[in-house]
Design an enzyme around this catalytic site. Structure first.
Site, short mmCIF file in Angstrom:
data_model
loop_
_atom_site.label_atom_id
_atom_site.label_comp_id
_atom_site.label_asym_id
_atom_site.label_seq_id
_atom_site.Cartn_x
_atom_site.Cartn_y
_atom_site.Cartn_z
N ARG A 17 0.86 -1.25 -0.05
CA ARG A 17 0.07 0.08 0.04
C ARG A 17 0.84 1.22 -0.03
O ARG A 17 0.58 2.18 -0.85
CB ARG A 17 -0.99 -0.15 1.27
CG ARG A 17 -1.97 -0.98 1.19
CD ARG A 17 -2.91 -0.58 2.49
NE ARG A 17 -4.11 -1.60 2.55
CZ ARG A 17 -3.99 -2.94 3.14
NH1 ARG A 17 -2.86 -3.15 3.70
NH2 ARG A 17 -4.89 -3.54 3.01
N ILE A 18 1.92 1.13 0.81
CA ILE A 18 2.78 2.35 1.10
C ILE A 18 3.58 2.58 -0.15
O ILE A 18 3.72 3.79 -0.77
CB ILE A 18 3.73 2.40 2.17
CG1 ILE A 18 2.75 2.26 3.54
CG2 ILE A 18 4.72 3.45 2.36
CD1 ILE A 18 3.47 2.01 4.82
N ASP B 177 9.17 -6.07 -6.80
CA ASP B 177 7.88 -6.91 -6.04
C ASP B 177 7.62 -8.30 -6.64
O ASP B 177 7.53 -8.10 -7.86
CB ASP B 177 6.68 -6.01 -5.90
CG ASP B 177 5.66 -6.59 -4.84
OD1 ASP B 177 5.50 -7.74 -4.74
OD2 ASP B 177 5.32 -6.10 -3.75
N ARG C 51 10.70 -1.92 8.18
CA ARG C 51 11.13 -2.39 9.51
C ARG C 51 12.49 -2.64 9.46
O ARG C 51 13.14 -2.87 8.39
CB ARG C 51 10.51 -3.46 9.86
CG ARG C 51 8.97 -3.54 10.25
CD ARG C 51 8.83 -3.09 11.52
NE ARG C 51 7.32 -3.20 12.00
CZ ARG C 51 6.71 -2.12 11.48
NH1 ARG C 51 6.72 -1.08 10.89
NH2 ARG C 51 5.11 -2.09 12.08
N ASP D 224 13.82 5.65 9.39
CA ASP D 224 12.84 5.82 10.51
C ASP D 224 12.61 4.64 11.32
O ASP D 224 11.92 4.57 12.27
CB ASP D 224 11.50 6.15 9.72
CG ASP D 224 10.46 6.60 10.78
OD1 ASP D 224 10.73 7.56 11.60
OD2 ASP D 224 9.24 6.20 10.73
N GLU E 116 14.89 -1.39 17.56
CA GLU E 116 13.99 -0.18 17.24
C GLU E 116 14.70 1.02 17.75
O GLU E 116 14.74 2.33 17.16
CB GLU E 116 12.68 -0.13 17.78
CG GLU E 116 11.62 1.13 17.60
CD GLU E 116 11.25 1.00 15.92
OE1 GLU E 116 10.09 1.19 15.82
OE2 GLU E 116 12.05 0.99 15.08
N HIS F 143 11.06 6.66 14.44
CA HIS F 143 9.68 5.72 13.92
C HIS F 143 8.50 6.68 13.87
O HIS F 143 7.29 6.40 14.58
CB HIS F 143 9.48 4.65 14.72
CG HIS F 143 8.45 3.58 14.19
ND1 HIS F 143 8.65 2.21 14.17
CD2 HIS F 143 7.85 3.71 13.16
CE1 HIS F 143 7.80 1.37 13.64
NE2 HIS F 143 7.24 2.40 12.91
N LEU F 144 8.61 8.10 13.26
CA LEU F 144 7.76 8.77 13.38
C LEU F 144 6.77 9.05 11.77
O LEU F 144 5.87 9.71 11.90
CB LEU F 144 7.95 10.24 13.64
CG LEU F 144 9.23 10.96 13.22
CD1 LEU F 144 8.77 11.31 11.68
CD2 LEU F 144 9.85 12.06 14.02
#
Length: 328
Positions: A158-159, A178, A239, A262, A267, A286-287
């Site tokens: 989606r992103i 992909d 991720r 990000d 993390e 991670h914003l």
């Protein structure tokens, strides 16, 4: 959901909308459905649907036993991997996610990162702060700019698809990798489908949007990082596990590559990580996903799904067991 989140998601008219759709008590936020309070236990006994978000408890057989009438879970966030289990599918529970809504700010962040990377904004800003005087920036940045820059998008998620769409107005050449995307579909999106090695080798900017799966761990490994051209930028908003971080740090310390990160693994990088101080790295906490007023988009999406469920209509954004094999 995690403490305080419900109050940020459902404010004002959204809280009114929630209470008009369902018989609910927004004060009942359960963190451990295996050991619910008496009030939560009573609510679960008659619950038809659960409204979840970040920090949701795992919905395994034990947790589901306390909710015999439960037939739907509406997740006001992206991935449901953290709480939806095989027990949910075995029970036939319908699941919905606001992943499409959460994709919007991530794609916007990525667009900004791509355009800033092409203009060499980060290193130029740091160099300007060092020099603090007039300088021939035209000569120093002779190779910068976003005209016919090649952007490689890893993952037509989606992103990833939103990013490709946002790049259309610009004079950029877009590649996409992909394994589930064909050439004709990629062309319709506005990109050229290529293999991952070719994407890394051709991409001035490589942005990662693949899901976190066992087979995508270290997808961007040392060999593929080495394929990237000198001066290329790696962007990761997916991720941290998708990028071989030690190999990336070596490339960054050499000064050969730039990075906008990000997400990392772990993390929060260790206190001594060079990612905090390297001049060719933009590290954010991670914003890119929904925060602040962007939470209202998630709430609106979840409330729309609850309305569909209440009137017996199918979800607009369902999650299926099969889709989780190749999605976040």
């Amino acid at each position: 959901m995690e403490p305080g989140l419900a109050e940020r998601l459902f404010t004002g008219r959204r809280l009114d909308r929630l209470t008009s759709i369902a018989r609910t008590d927004p004060a009942l936020v359960a963190h451990d459905l295996r050991h619910p309070s008496p009030a939560v236990r009573d609510a679960l006994a008659t619950a038809d649907a659960l409204l979840t978000c970040w920090g949701a408890p795992v919905l395994d057989a034990e947790a589901l036993a306390a909710a015999p009438r439960l037939t739907a879970v509406v997740h006001a966030a992206g991935s449901v991997r953290g709480h939806i289990t095989a027990a949910c599918w075995a029970r036939g529970i319908a699941v919905s996610s606001a992943a499409a809504a959460n994709a919007v700010p991530v794609a916007e962040y990525t667009l900004a990162a791509i355009l800033f990377a092409g203009k060499r904004v980060l290193p130029s800003a740091r160099r300007y702060a060092e020099l603090r005087t007039a300088h021939d920036w035209g000569a120093e940045l002779a190779g910068a700019g976003n005209h016919r820059r090649t952007v490689g998008v890893v993952g037509a998620s989606r992103i990833g698809r939103l990013v490709i769409g946002l790049l259309r107005p610009f004079d950029l050449d877009v590649l996409v990798y992909d394994p589930y995307l064909g050439g004709a579909e990629a062309a319709a999106l506005g990109a050229e489908a290529v293999g991952l090695d070719e994407l890394c080798a051709r991409g001035d900017i490589v942005t990662v949007h693949a899901p976190e799966l066992p087979e995508t761990r270290s997808l961007i490994d040392a060999r593929r990082l080495a394929l990237m051209p000198d001066g290329a930028t790696l962007i990761n908003t997916s991720r941290g596990s998708l990028v071989a971080e030690e190999a990336l740090v070596r490339e960054l310390e050499s000064g050969r590559l730039f990075a906008v990160l990000d997400v990392t693994e772990p993390e929060v990088p260790a206190a001594g990580s060079p990612l905090y101080s390297l001049p060719n790295v933009l590290l954010t906490p991670h914003l890119a996903g929904s925060l602040g007023n962007e939470l209202h988009r998630l709430a609106d999406a979840a409330l729309s799904e609850l309305e569909r469920f209440a009137r017996g209509a199918p979800f607009a954004t369902p999650v299926t067991r099969e889709s989780l094999h190749h999605s976040a």
